[in-house]
Design a protein around this motif. Structure first.
Motif, PDB file in Angstrom:
ATOM      1  N   ALA A  21       5.259  86.828 -24.871  1.00 31.29           N
ATOM      2  CA  ALA A  21       6.688  86.585 -25.045  1.00 31.29           C
ATOM      3  C   ALA A  21       7.302  87.609 -25.998  1.00 31.29           C
ATOM      4  O   ALA A  21       8.398  88.125 -25.753  1.00 31.29           O
TER       5      ALA A  21
ATOM      6  N   GLN B 151       7.330  78.082 -30.856  1.00 32.70           N
ATOM      7  CA  GLN B 151       5.909  78.387 -30.720  1.00 32.70           C
ATOM      8  C   GLN B 151       5.131  78.017 -31.965  1.00 32.70           C
ATOM      9  O   GLN B 151       4.001  77.539 -31.880  1.00 32.70           O
TER      10      GLN B 151
ATOM     11  N   ARG C  42      12.768  82.411 -19.010  1.00 31.27           N
ATOM     12  CA  ARG C  42      11.347  82.735 -18.985  1.00 31.27           C
ATOM     13  C   ARG C  42      10.667  82.305 -20.282  1.00 31.27           C
ATOM     14  O   ARG C  42       9.547  81.793 -20.266  1.00 31.27           O
ATOM     15  N   LEU C  43      11.357  82.517 -21.402  1.00 31.06           N
ATOM     16  CA  LEU C  43      10.771  82.119 -22.685  1.00 31.06           C
ATOM     17  C   LEU C  43      10.618  80.608 -22.781  1.00 31.06           C
ATOM     18  O   LEU C  43       9.717  80.112 -23.470  1.00 31.06           O
TER      19      LEU C  43
ATOM     20  N   GLU D  60       7.288  79.960 -21.329  1.00 35.21           N
ATOM     21  CA  GLU D  60       6.161  80.740 -21.832  1.00 35.21           C
ATOM     22  C   GLU D  60       5.385  79.923 -22.867  1.00 35.21           C
ATOM     23  O   GLU D  60       5.971  79.268 -23.723  1.00 35.21           O
ATOM     24  N   THR D  61       4.057  79.963 -22.788  1.00 35.19           N
ATOM     25  CA  THR D  61       3.211  79.188 -23.705  1.00 35.19           C
ATOM     26  C   THR D  61       2.464  80.068 -24.703  1.00 35.19           C
ATOM     27  O   THR D  61       1.941  79.558 -25.684  1.00 35.19           O
ATOM     28  N   GLU D  62       2.407  81.366 -24.446  1.00 31.28           N
ATOM     29  CA  GLU D  62       1.695  82.263 -25.337  1.00 31.28           C
ATOM     30  C   GLU D  62       2.687  83.117 -26.113  1.00 31.28           C
ATOM     31  O   GLU D  62       3.659  83.623 -25.547  1.00 31.28           O
TER      32      GLU D  62
END
Length: 865
Positions: free
Chosen positions: A195, A292, A185-186, A189-191
């Motif tokens: 996360a 990120q 899932r991470l 994930e873009t935000e």
């Protein structure tokens, strides 16, 4: 008799489970087929679904033993989903069980045990340790359990132990699956914030924690809490009554990017398996945070490039400097969501000129603003090229007046980016916010980049305007030149035609006079063009002598008299009784005054009044030419001394002709004499005044008109220090001074010069103003601050010679100001105008505590005298 199996029983497991009576009870007939079928079913269930085996065991015990209730109880250990809780049965606390009942009226295990006439429990073990029990209960006194029942429960207990072991492994596998699922899932994930919340929830679940937080490492090495779960604190200690376990989030480079903290109100730390899972989660979290951050940096770079591209696109077609400033401020203000953005031009007098600043919800700024009104620290910082950043102005120690000035303009936070070019402050880009704001490094960097690009666009626009203006003036000049040439050519052409007529001989003498006058006019035009060309290219040399100013004024008046009288002007000349002498080229000085008087005569309507005066002002002599003529428009004043400039090109005034080079010649000649010239006018039809200032020779410097220039050897024994970062200029000037007998020391920077002052004790210091690191003004201030150097004379050498420049050098303590290239006779005259102080005299200056010599590699200390 039923056994007491409640949680209050404090006996041992053997007391509860070993019942000798079972051996004396007759066994029930065995149903081997049913037993085998049940055991086979349990084996299949164990292989297929370990999690449901305990419930199957309870149901098989109920059926095989003919009990009213049956169950599997478990001592403390990891939880298994789907199992209910009931009061403990064994010596430990039996919190979880699988239960099967025949009577619906019984309220679970507790109810079954409380109502039982008899209960039989057999323990099951893992690695030799009792982990739980299989039990049956009956409410009917006639139903008596026997050894066969105990044998069946013992067999079922083996299945319970196997199921429990498989359940532990299944829990590990499930945790790993959850961890890998989280990792997947991470990966998508873009935000960052969602996360981090997910990571924290997972960490709390793995560690059986009720509280937790995620902290990321800030730029200063501290930790900043970015996610929190539960009512606990930030995990910095036990101040909130909750013990925390901290797990570092370490990236692949071994750097700690954050901390994963879990709180355990029960003060019971997590098990080894939970710790291992949280550690793995922390590694996963560190990788995600790094990814990120890299993506965020990439996004910021993309946004920055997009902004700069937009800024370039907006500024590229603009040709008005004011519009460049306004558009740059607008684009930056909208990008930063700022309250106000502006671009101000430094006026050089402690003021900032702002026009058309961008404003969003706050007052517009337009006009002149004094730096000191907003804090005494601003101007020194700006001149040093230092950024001034305020995140919360109300909390800054700026003083009450500065706080009021900021509040009046709704400035709660600000960034000021100065632009220093060639050692001088030229402009400032400012960004204001009407509330406190923490400015990021990326935002501040973008402001600095915008300031530089805006200045480049302004300079480009100014250059384009200058080219356009030069092109326009060139066209005007050519048109004017054509007009001025046609005027004398017309009568010459007419005279030629008349002389060709048969009767032309009668008027030949008269026609020859006309042709001669017009040819002289053409020659004068050509001479003027050649003159300005020679002056501009530095092809003329001044024949400097000590000149009585009154003589030059009288010669100029005589030269201009025909033009003045032809226009019926009144010319008033005022000269002081005391003689005023200057070191000048007599012919060129007369030319300066003549051009100014002729200019006044041309642009004053017939019957006007012209005033010519000269007076002593400070160290200079001021020559003023004033008239009550057409005046000069405000827009033309800044360019009135430029080549071919004509403020009244189409003025309907007799004699107002020419090429527009007279005032340009005046400025060039005045600057060559080390002086300045200024133009003043209140506006159209308000007259005008021109003021020329030249260095005045004092009585000791000029004994009369016949005083010769200093010759070789007249600088004998003078100790002179030359300081200029231009080595060629410094060396050649030093050689020239030495050739006239002076003792010269040469330095190429201010620090070295200051360090050598005590040892050399110069009588005069010739200082270049535009040196890097420490300019000539700063060096002069330090010298003037030392009492022992009070007798040392200071001469400013600069390419700038306007009155404002001379005022600056006088304020810094200079005795005289000469423009580059230095006119050596003028320099000689100044050096010999007063005796150089002796070394002993210089050292005898009173000083309570002499300052240590300044090292060349260190900034000078404040004066101690």
């Amino acid at each position: 008799m039923p056994q007491d199996l409640s949680s209050d029983n404090k006996g041992s497991a053997d007391d509860v489970l070993t019942v000798e009576e079972l051996a004396h009870r007759p066994p029930r007939p065995r149903d081997e087929r049913a037993e085998n079928a049940a055991l086979s079913a349990l084996a299949h269930c164990l292989a297929a679904s370990p999690r449901t085996v305990l419930q199957q065991i309870a149901e098989q015990a109920l059926a095989l033993c003919g009990a009213d209730a049956a169950g599997v109880s478990i001592l403390d250990g990891p939880a298994i989903e789907g199992q209910a809780k009931y009061p403990g049965m064994l010596a430990g606390t039996l919190r979880r069980h699988a239960l099967a009942e025949r009577a619906a009226a019984s309220a679970g295990a507790a109810g079954a045990i409380a109502q039982a006439a008899e209960v039989l429990a057999v323990p099951w073990r893992l690695d030799g340790t009792v982990r739980g029990a299989v039990w049956i209960a009956t409410r009917h006194a006639q139903r008596r359990f026997d050894g066969g029942d105990a044998r069946l429960l013992d067999a079922l207990g083996g299945f319970a132990a196997a199921a429990w072991r498989l359940g532990d492994q299944s829990s590990d596998l499930d945790a790993m699956r959850r961890l890998y699922g989280l990792h997947a899932r991470l990966a998508t994930e873009t935000e960052l914030q969602p996360a981090l919340d997910l990571i924290l929830r997972s960490a709390c679940a793995f560690a059986h924690a009720e509280h937790g937080c995620v902290q990321l490492t800030a730029a200063d090495g501290s930790f900043e809490t970015v996610a929190r779960r539960g009512s606990g604190g930030d995990g910095d200690g036990d101040g909130d009554g909750v013990p925390y376990r901290s797990t570092p989030m370490v990236n692949r480079n071994g750097e700690t990017v954050g901390m994963l903290r879990t709180g355990h109100p029960s003060r019971q730390p997590p098990g080894d398996e939970a710790v291992r899972l949280v550690d793995m989660l922390a590694w996963t979290a560190a990788d995600f945070v790094e990814r990120q951050r890299a993506l965020e940096q990439l996004r910021r770079n993309e946004q920055r490039q997009a902004f700069l591209l937009e800024l370039n696109d907006v500024l590229r077609p603009l040709s008005d400097p004011a519009q460049v400033q306004a558009e740059a401020a607008r684009v930056l203000g909208q990008h930063l969501h700022a309250s106000r953005v502006g671009y101000g031009i430094d006026e050089g007098s402690g003021h900032l000129a702002i026009s058309r600043a961008y404003a969003n919800g706050v007052a517009q700024l337009d006009g002149l603003y004094r730096y000191d009104d907003f804090g005494a620290h601003l101007l020194p910082a700006f001149r040093s090229g230092h950024l001034v950043v305020h995140a919360d102005i109300a909390s800054e120690p700026l003083g009450e007046e500065a706080q009021r000035a900021h509040a009046a303009l709704q400035i709660a936070a600000s960034v000021n980016a100065p632009l220093v070019k060639d050692g001088a402050l030229v402009a400032i880009l400012f960004v204001h916010q009407d509330r406190p704001r923490r400015w990021s490094k990326a935002e501040i960097g973008l402001m600095q980049e915008t300031a530089e690009r805006t200045w480049a666009a302004i300079e480009r626009a100014r250059a384009e305007q200058a080219l356009q203006e030069a092109d326009r003036r060139k066209d005007e000049f050519l048109a004017t030149l054509a007009h001025e040439l046609r005027n004398p050519l017309a009568p010459i052409s007419n005279a030629v035609h008349l002389m060709r007529r048969p009767d032309g001989r009668r008027v030949t003498d008269r026609l020859m006079g006309i042709v001669e006058r017009q040819v002289k006019q053409i020659v004068k035009l050509v001479d003027d063009l050649l003159e300005i060309s020679r002056i501009t290219r530095g092809k003329i040399e001044l024949d400097r002598q000590v000149v009585e100013l009154a003589d030059a004024v009288r010669d100029a008046v005589e030269t201009s008299r025909p033009l003045v009288e032809r226009a019926h002007h009144q010319l008033t000349v005022s000269l002081p009784e005391q003689p005023l002498t200057v070191l000048a080229d007599s012919m060129r000085l007369t030319q300066i005054v003549t051009n100014l008087v002729n200019n006044a005569a041309k642009y004053t309507e017939a019957g006007g009044h012209i005033w010519l005066s000269a007076m002593h002002e400070g160290d200079d002599v001021a020559i003023r030419v004033r008239d009550n003529g057409l005046g000069i428009p405000d827009s033309e004043l800044p360019r009135v001394f430029e080549m071919f400039a004509q403020a009244h090109q189409h003025a309907a005034v007799s004699g107002a002709d020419g090429l527009g080079i007279g005032l340009a010649i005046v400025r060039k000649l005045v600057e060559m004499h080390g002086g300045t010239v200024e133009a003043h006018s209140a506006g159209v039809h308000q007259g005008s005044e021109f003021v020329v200032r030249l260095p005045l020779l004092h009585d000791a410097e000029a004994e009369g008109d016949d005083t010769p220039l200093p010759e070789r050897g007249e600088l004998e024994d003078q100790r002179i220090m030359v300081v200029d970062d231009n080595r060629d200029a410094a060396d050649t000037l030093s050689l020239l001074l030495e050739s006239h007998g002076a003792v010269v020391r040469t330095f190429y920077d201010g620090r070295s010069a200051l360090a050598a002052l005590d040892g050399f004790a110069p009588g005069a210091v010739l200082l270049d103003l535009g040196m890097p690191e420490m300019d000539g003004l700063t060096v002069a201030r330090y010298i003037r601050a030392e009492a022992r150097f009070a007798g040392t004379r200071l001469l400013a050498l600069s390419g700038w010679g306007q009155e404002a420049d001379r005022q600056r050098t006088r304020a810094a303590g200079f005795d005289h100001h000469l423009t580059k290239p230095v006119d050596f006779p003028a320099l000689q005259a100044w050096l010999t105008s007063a005796p150089a102080p002796a070394l002993a005299a210089a050292q005898a200056a009173p000083c309570l505590a002499p300052s240590a010599p300044v090292r060349a590699d260190a900034p000078p200390s404040p004066p101690s005298c």
